[in-house]
Design a protein around this motif. Structure first.
Motif, PDB file in Angstrom:
ATOM      1  N   UNK A   5      14.353  46.204  42.799  1.00  0.00           N
ATOM      2  CA  UNK A   5      12.994  46.746  42.714  1.00  0.00           C
ATOM      3  C   UNK A   5      12.710  46.881  41.218  1.00  0.00           C
ATOM      4  N   UNK A   6      11.590  46.351  40.756  1.00  0.00           N
ATOM      5  CA  UNK A   6      11.235  46.446  39.338  1.00  0.00           C
ATOM      6  C   UNK A   6      10.006  47.333  39.183  1.00  0.00           C
ATOM      7  N   UNK A   7      10.101  48.289  38.281  1.00  0.00           N
ATOM      8  CA  UNK A   7       8.933  49.141  37.984  1.00  0.00           C
ATOM      9  C   UNK A   7       8.586  48.937  36.514  1.00  0.00           C
ATOM     10  N   UNK A   8       7.406  48.378  36.270  1.00  0.00           N
ATOM     11  CA  UNK A   8       7.004  48.118  34.882  1.00  0.00           C
ATOM     12  C   UNK A   8       5.655  48.777  34.622  1.00  0.00           C
ATOM     13  N   UNK A   9       5.335  48.884  33.353  1.00  0.00           N
ATOM     14  CA  UNK A   9       4.049  49.477  32.985  1.00  0.00           C
ATOM     15  C   UNK A   9       4.022  49.692  31.489  1.00  0.00           C
ATOM     16  N   UNK A  10       2.838  49.942  30.939  1.00  0.00           N
ATOM     17  CA  UNK A  10       2.759  50.174  29.497  1.00  0.00           C
ATOM     18  C   UNK A  10       3.349  51.537  29.135  1.00  0.00           C
ATOM     19  N   UNK A  11       3.533  51.756  27.858  1.00  0.00           N
ATOM     20  CA  UNK A  11       4.041  53.031  27.379  1.00  0.00           C
ATOM     21  C   UNK A  11       3.118  54.166  27.843  1.00  0.00           C
ATOM     22  N   UNK A  12       3.708  55.302  28.179  1.00  0.00           N
ATOM     23  CA  UNK A  12       2.968  56.501  28.624  1.00  0.00           C
ATOM     24  C   UNK A  12       2.347  56.374  30.009  1.00  0.00           C
ATOM     25  N   UNK A  13       2.794  55.373  30.800  1.00  0.00           N
ATOM     26  CA  UNK A  13       2.222  55.246  32.150  1.00  0.00           C
ATOM     27  C   UNK A  13       2.992  56.069  33.186  1.00  0.00           C
ATOM     28  N   UNK A  14       4.141  56.622  32.771  1.00  0.00           N
ATOM     29  CA  UNK A  14       4.917  57.453  33.695  1.00  0.00           C
ATOM     30  C   UNK A  14       5.880  56.662  34.561  1.00  0.00           C
ATOM     31  N   UNK A  15       6.293  55.465  34.081  1.00  0.00           N
ATOM     32  CA  UNK A  15       7.156  54.623  34.919  1.00  0.00           C
ATOM     33  C   UNK A  15       8.576  55.206  35.080  1.00  0.00           C
ATOM     34  N   UNK A  16       9.100  55.852  34.017  1.00  0.00           N
ATOM     35  CA  UNK A  16      10.479  56.369  34.111  1.00  0.00           C
ATOM     36  C   UNK A  16      10.607  57.500  35.138  1.00  0.00           C
ATOM     37  N   UNK A  17       9.748  58.539  35.082  1.00  0.00           N
ATOM     38  CA  UNK A  17       9.869  59.576  36.117  1.00  0.00           C
ATOM     39  C   UNK A  17       9.667  59.009  37.525  1.00  0.00           C
ATOM     40  N   UNK A  18       8.805  57.985  37.642  1.00  0.00           N
ATOM     41  CA  UNK A  18       8.576  57.377  38.954  1.00  0.00           C
ATOM     42  C   UNK A  18       9.841  56.660  39.434  1.00  0.00           C
ATOM     43  N   UNK A  19      10.465  55.871  38.531  1.00  0.00           N
ATOM     44  CA  UNK A  19      11.699  55.163  38.898  1.00  0.00           C
ATOM     45  C   UNK A  19      12.793  56.161  39.277  1.00  0.00           C
TER      46      UNK A  19
END
Length: 306
Positions: A5-19
């Motif tokens: 599963x890949x979760x990507x996004x620009x900086x400050x989009x909140x991808x790390x807490x979501x992952x």
């Protein structure tokens, strides 16, 4: 379990807490796709936010020393080793990050080889015209049976010399490339409105400065890392180093860095849109939804793709 599963996004989009929330929910482990979080002691400036992970295991963070130049080839090898290890334990791997090139390289299985610099060869090519270098390169490629990728190989003398260096190395060291297969993945993009993204970037920059980002850069310089090596890492490290060594005032540093991060986020989005044009399907989900809702959406997408 799905391959990845890949979760990507620009900086400050909140991808790390979501992952991290997703990994927590399904017992997964996170593989970072961030070209600067690989460096130890570069924590605040790269936005590691390790507290976001809670007790979720993560990989490819803090794996090399600052001052070194980690590259895409090493990342591919390191990613694949960690990925295989996670899969062998029957655990779900989750790739998360904003470095589009790293993400695309591992999903596509780019074929790369590590070619060191060859100073004597470079010296011998010094002063040749672009035309002469192109001829040398064509001859080498004819010998090795490789194709001229495109004219970007030779759009400058510097690039032509590097291409000659690569071809010469490959002729002298014919090695079976470590074939890294493409990896099928359900790709989730965190979609954040441009205005909200800008607001979050500014807020986060102020918070990181309050957390001691200037001291972090000072400590790295004091540990003997040359200023130009830190500047090479760009963004926070470039502007804060210039501030610490007296090239910029605090206000200039803040203003220029803020603009640079906004431009960086824009480039990230351009890369992700380019991935879509190159055949990747990215399922965009709204960054402003509650985390629980986003996790549900991801699980629905993963289940429906089986």
């Amino acid at each position: 379990m799905t391959d990845l599963i890949t979760i990507l996004g620009p900086t400050a989009s909140g991808k790390t807490p979501l992952a991290a929330a997703l990994a927590q929910r399904i017992g997964g482990e996170i593989l970072s796709a961030d070209s600067r979080q690989v460096y130890r002691r570069m924590d605040i400036g790269t936005g590691k936010d390790l507290s976001d992970y809670g007790d979720v295991p993560y990989h490819l963070i803090d794996i090399c020393e600052p001052g070194t130049k980690y590259n895409l080839f090493q990342y591919q090898q390191d990613f694949f080793d960690a990925y295989e290890d996670i899969r062998s334990r029957g655990v779900q791997p989750i790739l998360c990050g904003g470095t589009g090139l790293y993400i695309e390289a591992v999903l596509k299985g780019y074929h790369l080889s590590p070619v060191p610099q060859n100073q004597p060869l470079r010296n011998s090519l010094e002063g040749h015209s672009l035309e002469e270098l192109t001829t040398i390169l064509k001859e080498l490629k004819a010998k090795s049976g490789s194709v001229m990728h495109n004219t970007t190989d030779v759009d400058s003398c510097q690039r032509a010399i590097r291409a000659i260096e690569i071809e010469t190395y490959n002729l002298e060291h014919p090695m079976p490339l470590r074939e890294l297969p493409p990896i099928p993945s359900t790709i989730i993009g965190v979609n954040i409105d441009r205005e909200l993204r800008r607001e979050k970037i500014t807020r986060r920059l102020k918070a990181r400065l309050d957390e001691g980002m200037v001291d972090e850069v000072r400590a790295l310089l004091d540990s003997g890392i040359p200023a130009e090596d830190l500047i090479y890492y760009g963004l926070e490290y470039k502007f804060l180093t210039e501030y610490v060594i007296g090239q910029l005032s605090y206000d200039e540093m803040f203003r220029q860095l803020e603009i640079a991060i906004h431009q960086f986020a824009k480039r990230q989005m351009t890369w992700f849109r380019g991935m879509e044009r190159r055949g990747f399907t990215i399922h965009w989900i709204d960054a402003t939804l509650p985390t629980e809702k986003k996790v549900e959406q991801i699980l629905d997408l993963v289940n429906s793709s089986h």
